[in-house]
Design an enzyme around this catalytic site. Structure first.
Site, mmCIF file in Angstrom:
data_model
loop_
_atom_site.group_PDB
_atom_site.id
_atom_site.type_symbol
_atom_site.label_atom_id
_atom_site.label_comp_id
_atom_site.label_asym_id
_atom_site.label_seq_id
_atom_site.Cartn_x
_atom_site.Cartn_y
_atom_site.Cartn_z
ATOM 1 N N TYR A 182 53.163 46.696 55.003
ATOM 2 C CA TYR A 182 52.059 46.053 54.280
ATOM 3 C C TYR A 182 52.254 46.161 52.769
ATOM 4 C CZ TYR A 182 50.306 46.441 58.977
ATOM 5 O OH TYR A 182 50.195 46.375 60.348
ATOM 6 N N TYR B 211 42.382 49.017 49.997
ATOM 7 C CA TYR B 211 41.917 50.090 50.881
ATOM 8 C C TYR B 211 41.694 51.425 50.164
ATOM 9 C CZ TYR B 211 44.123 46.968 54.345
ATOM 10 O OH TYR B 211 44.506 45.888 55.102
ATOM 11 N N CYS C 88 45.477 41.369 35.396
ATOM 12 C CA CYS C 88 44.215 41.387 34.650
ATOM 13 C C CYS C 88 43.034 41.656 35.584
ATOM 14 C CB CYS C 88 44.040 40.052 33.928
ATOM 15 S SG CYS C 88 42.712 40.063 32.710
ATOM 16 N N GLU C 89 43.016 42.865 36.149
ATOM 17 C CA GLU C 89 41.946 43.339 37.023
ATOM 18 C C GLU C 89 41.829 44.853 36.857
ATOM 19 O OE1 GLU C 89 40.040 41.673 39.189
ATOM 20 O OE2 GLU C 89 41.056 39.726 39.377
#
Length: 426
Positions: A383, A329, A355-356
């Site tokens: 959340y 978000y 790994c992002e």
């Protein structure tokens, strides 16, 4: 200047952060990182703020809280709320199983969600849930057929989509025409009439939920007026509504946000219902985030500081798999060192090991830290763990609950062996 949320149960004293009367530093040392830390005091305070509005001056009850447990479904948290007197808002059969395991009652549960499976409906009917919040005629038909096969009556309410803009992130807005949720406002009366003709359906209520992290009261009032008009119209065609579920969605202060006071918010809606002439309705609130969001923090260890030409990176051991909200978000969470440092401050992107490129927890944060320090990511009670995963084969974090001077482990940290124990090589 860093804007911090207004917190109950967590505080900074002389450069050191505490959960109630226990230092976060001692918790990190004993239980490791990443680690979710919750305050029982904060959970109770948030519930009391709602419950205060749920009684009239003469002491009679006019509303009840049903915790939207998708925000955080740890058994210890469910048990605390159950003992305080909440019901529960479910969106899966798994959540019903959790309520029962935590000591709650099926009769205190409303079952929401657009995609209830055959087995989920049958299990909920046998358990005796308070009602199903129905979101389509095909779902209504399925519930009636299953109830008939079990020789039961299924208590239902319809979830109304009032086409009201909640003024929140589009991914968590649920009350507009192009959202997947609820019965279109213009179709509600007809759908109730269809339900009224079904032999194994018992109409008990009406439901509306327009979104999450809403910071203004006006969208709630707009939706409420539309639903109240439907209740009046239903009465004229011989369909009586016993309860009004006005959903949840009230936002919290993540740092600079200004949501309404919980008690004022609840009183405003309840007074509006009674002033509109509906004094005999059972009213249900379904708060999630506003009960647990600011009752939890995520502790994470600084692994490396990596200076760059255009960005400095503070690489920590928590990641998007532990706290998905920033990546999903672009959500803001305040981040603070749990112990003050004399180290010169720098501006960092706080990132994890996944790994992002999207694996970030905070951008452009001014921090005085060195490798080995521990940070607290604030407002992580909602959340956070409930959306966590094992992406990159990473064990999920431990969870602990602080109750004054006592720290309870309420979920053990997963081991690597836990992650593949159900897998088989062929």
């Amino acid at each position: 200047m860093l804007s911090l949320p207004q917190l109950i149960g967590f505080s900074e004293q002389n450069g050191q952060w505490f959960a109630e009367n226990v230092s976060l530093s001692s918790i990190a040392q004993e239980f490791g990182t990443p680690c979710y830390v919750y305050s029982k005091k904060a959970l109770t305070h948030a519930f009391d703020a709602y419950d205060k509005a749920c009684f009239r001056k003469d002491g009679t009850r006019r509303a009840r809280v049903h915790y939207a447990m998708k925000a955080n479904s740890n058994l210890a948290i469910l048990n605390i709320f159950s003992k305080l007197g909440t019901g529960f808002d479910l969106v899966s059969g798994g959540e019903l199983a959790r309520v029962l395991a935590a000591g709650g009652k099926a009769s205190d549960c409303v079952f929401s969600g657009v995609g209830k499976s055959h087995s989920e409906i049958a299990t909920a009917l046998k358990a005796g849930v308070k009602c199903f919040n129905v979101e389509s005629i095909p779902e209504l038909t399925r519930i009636n057929e299953i109830a008939s096969s079990l020789q039961l009556k299924a208590p239902i309410s319809l979830r109304v989509n009032p086409d009201v803009d909640a003024k929140t992130h589009p991914y968590i807005s649920t009350g507009l025409k192009d959202n997947k949720f609820g019965i279109t406002f213009e179709d509600v009366i007809h759908t109730y009439q269809v339900a009224h003709q079904m032999s194994n359906i018992q109409i008990v209520g009406i439901d509306c939920h327009i979104g999450s992290q809403i910071l203004e009261i006006s969208p709630f009032l707009d939706a409420l007026d539309r639903v109240l008009s439907l209740i009046q119209e239903l009465k004229t065609v011989g369909i009586a509504i016993q309860h009004l579920d006005i959903g949840g969605g009230l936002g919290i202060d993540y740092g600079g946000d200004t949501p309404p006071d919980i008690t004022k918010f609840a009183n405003t809606l309840l007074d509006h219902i009674e002033k509109s002439g509906f004094t005999d309705l059972e009213v249900i609130f379904e708060p999630g985030r506003s009960l647990v969001g600011n009752a939890g923090v995520l502790l994470t260890l600084v692994e490396y500081l990596k200076p760059g030409e255009t960005k400095n990176f503070c690489i920590v051991d928590a990641a998007m798999n532990d706290l998905m909200r920033p990546a999903m978000y672009e959500a803001f969470h305040a981040i603070v060192p749990i112990n003050s440092s004399s180290t010169d401050s720098s501006v960092y992107d706080v990132v994890g090991p996944v790994c992002e490129t999207g694996d970030w927890l905070g951008r452009d944060r001014k921090l005085s830290v060195v490798s080995g320090d521990v940070l607290a990511i604030l407002s992580a009670g909602a959340y956070g763990f409930s959306m966590s995963s094992n992406y990159n084969t990473r064990p999920r974090a431990a969870e602990v609950m602080v109750d004054d001077m006592v720290v309870h482990v309420i979920r053990e940290r997963e081991t690597l062996e836990n992650l593949y124990q159900g897998e088989r090589i062929i």
